[in-house]
Design a protein around this motif. Structure first.
Motif, mmCIF file in Angstrom:
data_model
loop_
_atom_site.group_PDB
_atom_site.id
_atom_site.type_symbol
_atom_site.label_atom_id
_atom_site.label_comp_id
_atom_site.label_asym_id
_atom_site.label_seq_id
_atom_site.Cartn_x
_atom_site.Cartn_y
_atom_site.Cartn_z
ATOM 1 N N GLN A 1 0.813 -1.210 0.000
ATOM 2 C CA GLN A 1 0.000 0.000 0.000
ATOM 3 C C GLN A 1 0.852 1.268 0.000
ATOM 4 O O GLN A 1 0.551 2.219 -0.710
ATOM 5 C CB GLN A 1 -0.951 0.007 1.209
ATOM 6 N N GLN A 2 1.908 1.287 0.798
ATOM 7 C CA GLN A 2 2.713 2.510 0.882
ATOM 8 C C GLN A 2 3.585 2.733 -0.349
ATOM 9 O O GLN A 2 4.183 3.797 -0.494
ATOM 10 C CB GLN A 2 3.552 2.526 2.161
ATOM 11 N N ASN A 3 3.646 1.748 -1.230
ATOM 12 C CA ASN A 3 4.490 1.865 -2.422
ATOM 13 C C ASN A 3 3.720 1.837 -3.734
ATOM 14 O O ASN A 3 4.338 1.765 -4.794
ATOM 15 C CB ASN A 3 5.539 0.747 -2.418
ATOM 16 N N LYS A 4 2.410 1.897 -3.682
ATOM 17 C CA LYS A 4 1.615 1.801 -4.925
ATOM 18 C C LYS A 4 2.046 2.826 -5.959
ATOM 19 O O LYS A 4 2.298 2.489 -7.112
ATOM 20 C CB LYS A 4 0.125 1.948 -4.628
ATOM 21 N N ALA A 5 2.130 4.065 -5.579
ATOM 22 C CA ALA A 5 2.491 5.118 -6.544
ATOM 23 C C ALA A 5 3.913 4.927 -7.049
ATOM 24 O O ALA A 5 4.183 5.069 -8.246
ATOM 25 C CB ALA A 5 2.331 6.497 -5.907
ATOM 26 N N LYS A 6 4.831 4.579 -6.150
ATOM 27 C CA LYS A 6 6.239 4.391 -6.542
ATOM 28 C C LYS A 6 6.397 3.219 -7.501
ATOM 29 O O LYS A 6 7.161 3.300 -8.463
ATOM 30 C CB LYS A 6 7.117 4.149 -5.314
ATOM 31 N N THR A 7 5.678 2.124 -7.236
ATOM 32 C CA THR A 7 5.828 0.947 -8.105
ATOM 33 C C THR A 7 5.291 1.236 -9.503
ATOM 34 O O THR A 7 5.905 0.847 -10.493
ATOM 35 C CB THR A 7 5.131 -0.294 -7.503
ATOM 36 N N LYS A 8 4.173 1.937 -9.577
ATOM 37 C CA LYS A 8 3.634 2.300 -10.895
ATOM 38 C C LYS A 8 4.613 3.212 -11.635
ATOM 39 O O LYS A 8 4.827 3.059 -12.831
ATOM 40 C CB LYS A 8 2.278 2.985 -10.744
ATOM 41 N N GLN A 9 5.214 4.139 -10.919
ATOM 42 C CA GLN A 9 6.175 5.060 -11.519
ATOM 43 C C GLN A 9 7.402 4.308 -12.040
ATOM 44 O O GLN A 9 7.916 4.620 -13.108
ATOM 45 C CB GLN A 9 6.592 6.144 -10.509
ATOM 46 N N MET A 10 7.863 3.318 -11.293
ATOM 47 C CA MET A 10 9.028 2.530 -11.719
ATOM 48 C C MET A 10 8.749 1.810 -13.030
ATOM 49 O O MET A 10 9.582 1.811 -13.943
ATOM 50 C CB MET A 10 9.417 1.519 -10.639
ATOM 51 N N VAL A 11 7.587 1.192 -13.127
ATOM 52 C CA VAL A 11 7.223 0.473 -14.348
ATOM 53 C C VAL A 11 7.104 1.469 -15.506
ATOM 54 O O VAL A 11 7.619 1.230 -16.603
ATOM 55 C CB VAL A 11 5.911 -0.325 -14.142
ATOM 56 N N LYS A 12 6.462 2.581 -15.242
ATOM 57 C CA LYS A 12 6.295 3.617 -16.264
ATOM 58 C C LYS A 12 7.653 4.097 -16.780
ATOM 59 O O LYS A 12 7.853 4.246 -17.992
ATOM 60 C CB LYS A 12 5.516 4.789 -15.664
ATOM 61 N N GLU A 13 8.596 4.334 -15.863
ATOM 62 C CA GLU A 13 9.921 4.821 -16.269
ATOM 63 C C GLU A 13 10.632 3.831 -17.177
ATOM 64 O O GLU A 13 11.290 4.221 -18.139
ATOM 65 C CB GLU A 13 10.764 5.116 -15.034
ATOM 66 N N HIS A 14 10.508 2.552 -16.910
ATOM 67 C CA HIS A 14 11.164 1.552 -17.750
ATOM 68 C C HIS A 14 10.508 1.467 -19.129
ATOM 69 O O HIS A 14 11.204 1.268 -20.128
ATOM 70 C CB HIS A 14 11.205 0.193 -17.052
ATOM 71 N N LEU A 15 9.198 1.636 -19.178
ATOM 72 C CA LEU A 15 8.527 1.649 -20.478
ATOM 73 C C LEU A 15 8.888 2.906 -21.266
ATOM 74 O O LEU A 15 9.120 2.840 -22.476
ATOM 75 C CB LEU A 15 7.010 1.535 -20.298
ATOM 76 N N LEU A 16 8.973 4.038 -20.585
ATOM 77 C CA LEU A 16 9.385 5.275 -21.263
ATOM 78 C C LEU A 16 10.812 5.178 -21.795
ATOM 79 O O LEU A 16 11.117 5.680 -22.881
ATOM 80 C CB LEU A 16 9.254 6.470 -20.310
ATOM 81 N N LYS A 17 11.656 4.519 -21.038
ATOM 82 C CA LYS A 17 13.046 4.313 -21.486
ATOM 83 C C LYS A 17 13.050 3.492 -22.779
ATOM 84 O O LYS A 17 13.819 3.787 -23.709
ATOM 85 C CB LYS A 17 13.811 3.581 -20.375
ATOM 86 N N GLU A 18 12.193 2.496 -22.846
ATOM 87 C CA GLU A 18 12.086 1.669 -24.056
ATOM 88 C C GLU A 18 11.560 2.496 -25.217
ATOM 89 O O GLU A 18 12.032 2.373 -26.351
ATOM 90 C CB GLU A 18 11.182 0.456 -23.794
ATOM 91 N N ILE A 19 10.607 3.380 -24.954
ATOM 92 C CA ILE A 19 10.072 4.262 -26.007
ATOM 93 C C ILE A 19 11.168 5.179 -26.525
ATOM 94 O O ILE A 19 11.306 5.405 -27.729
ATOM 95 C CB ILE A 19 8.852 5.062 -25.485
ATOM 96 N N ARG A 20 11.969 5.727 -25.602
ATOM 97 C CA ARG A 20 13.072 6.629 -26.007
ATOM 98 C C ARG A 20 14.076 5.904 -26.909
ATOM 99 O O ARG A 20 14.618 6.491 -27.824
ATOM 100 C CB ARG A 20 13.765 7.190 -24.771
ATOM 101 N N LYS A 21 14.300 4.624 -26.643
ATOM 102 C CA LYS A 21 15.211 3.848 -27.504
ATOM 103 C C LYS A 21 14.687 3.784 -28.933
ATOM 104 O O LYS A 21 15.450 3.669 -29.874
ATOM 105 C CB LYS A 21 15.353 2.411 -26.979
ATOM 106 N N LEU A 22 13.347 3.836 -29.041
ATOM 107 C CA LEU A 22 12.714 3.749 -30.366
ATOM 108 C C LEU A 22 12.673 5.110 -31.064
ATOM 109 O O LEU A 22 12.125 5.223 -32.153
ATOM 110 C CB LEU A 22 11.305 3.195 -30.232
ATOM 111 N N GLY A 23 13.202 6.131 -30.411
ATOM 112 C CA GLY A 23 13.230 7.444 -31.023
ATOM 113 C C GLY A 23 12.106 8.358 -30.565
ATOM 114 O O GLY A 23 11.929 9.442 -31.087
ATOM 115 N N GLY A 24 11.321 7.909 -29.594
ATOM 116 C CA GLY A 24 10.250 8.756 -29.071
ATOM 117 C C GLY A 24 10.803 9.729 -28.055
ATOM 118 O O GLY A 24 11.948 9.682 -27.672
ATOM 119 N N SER A 25 9.982 10.656 -27.654
ATOM 120 C CA SER A 25 10.429 11.621 -26.664
ATOM 121 C C SER A 25 9.948 11.156 -25.351
ATOM 122 O O SER A 25 10.060 11.305 -24.334
ATOM 123 C CB SER A 25 9.893 13.003 -26.977
#
Length: 144
Positions: free
Chosen positions: A120-144
């Motif tokens: 419960q105390q980490n719900k927001a942080k865990t979602k943010q961590m997953v989001k950051e890794h997906l965004l990193k993958e998008i950036r590899k593809l040339g996205g912003s």
């Protein structure tokens, strides 16, 4: 815990030639380790057996990537949910989905939750961590 819109985003990343599965596994593993660490911090440390048994794993089931924080110590459920009359009357966490029997002829012990609060105390942080890794993958593809 699930993240809305994840399926659509994953399909788009994969369609562009990215590796969403790897990004998800990495993000979920990082999030799982965060929850595992907090669960260890919150677990009662009498002899340390329970605390030392808490582990975080990531697995793929039916196409879904699942992070799991668990323990194989037999008394873990009794610590999390309590026992007897005192356990049944403990305010937190929500009662076990398992059919726990709270003996009424015994005072028992209060719940000492450690897994549920760690999540419960980490719900927001865990979602943010997953989001950051997906965004990193998008950036590899040339996205912003």
């Amino acid at each position: 815990m699930t993240i809305r819109g994840m399926d659509s985003l994953v399909r788009k990343i994969d369609a562009l030639g990215g590796n969403s599965k790897k990004a998800l596994k990495t993000g979920i593993l990082q999030a799982t380790k965060l929850v595992q660490g907090d669960a260890k911090d919150l677990a009662p440390a009498d002899e340390g057996q329970l605390r030392n048994s808490i582990q975080g794993t990531v697995e793929e089931k039916s196409g879904a990537i699942i992070g799991k924080v668990s323990t194989n110590v037999e008394h873990a459920v009794h610590v999390e949910f309590g026992t007897g009359q005192r356990g049944e009357n403990s305010p937190s966490p929500p009662k076990s989905p398992e059919n726990l029997s709270y003996r009424q002829d015994w005072a028992g012990m209060d719940a000492q939750p450690y897994l549920y609060p760690a999540l419960q105390q980490n719900k927001a942080k865990t979602k943010q961590m997953v989001k950051e890794h997906l965004l990193k993958e998008i950036r590899k593809l040339g996205g912003s």
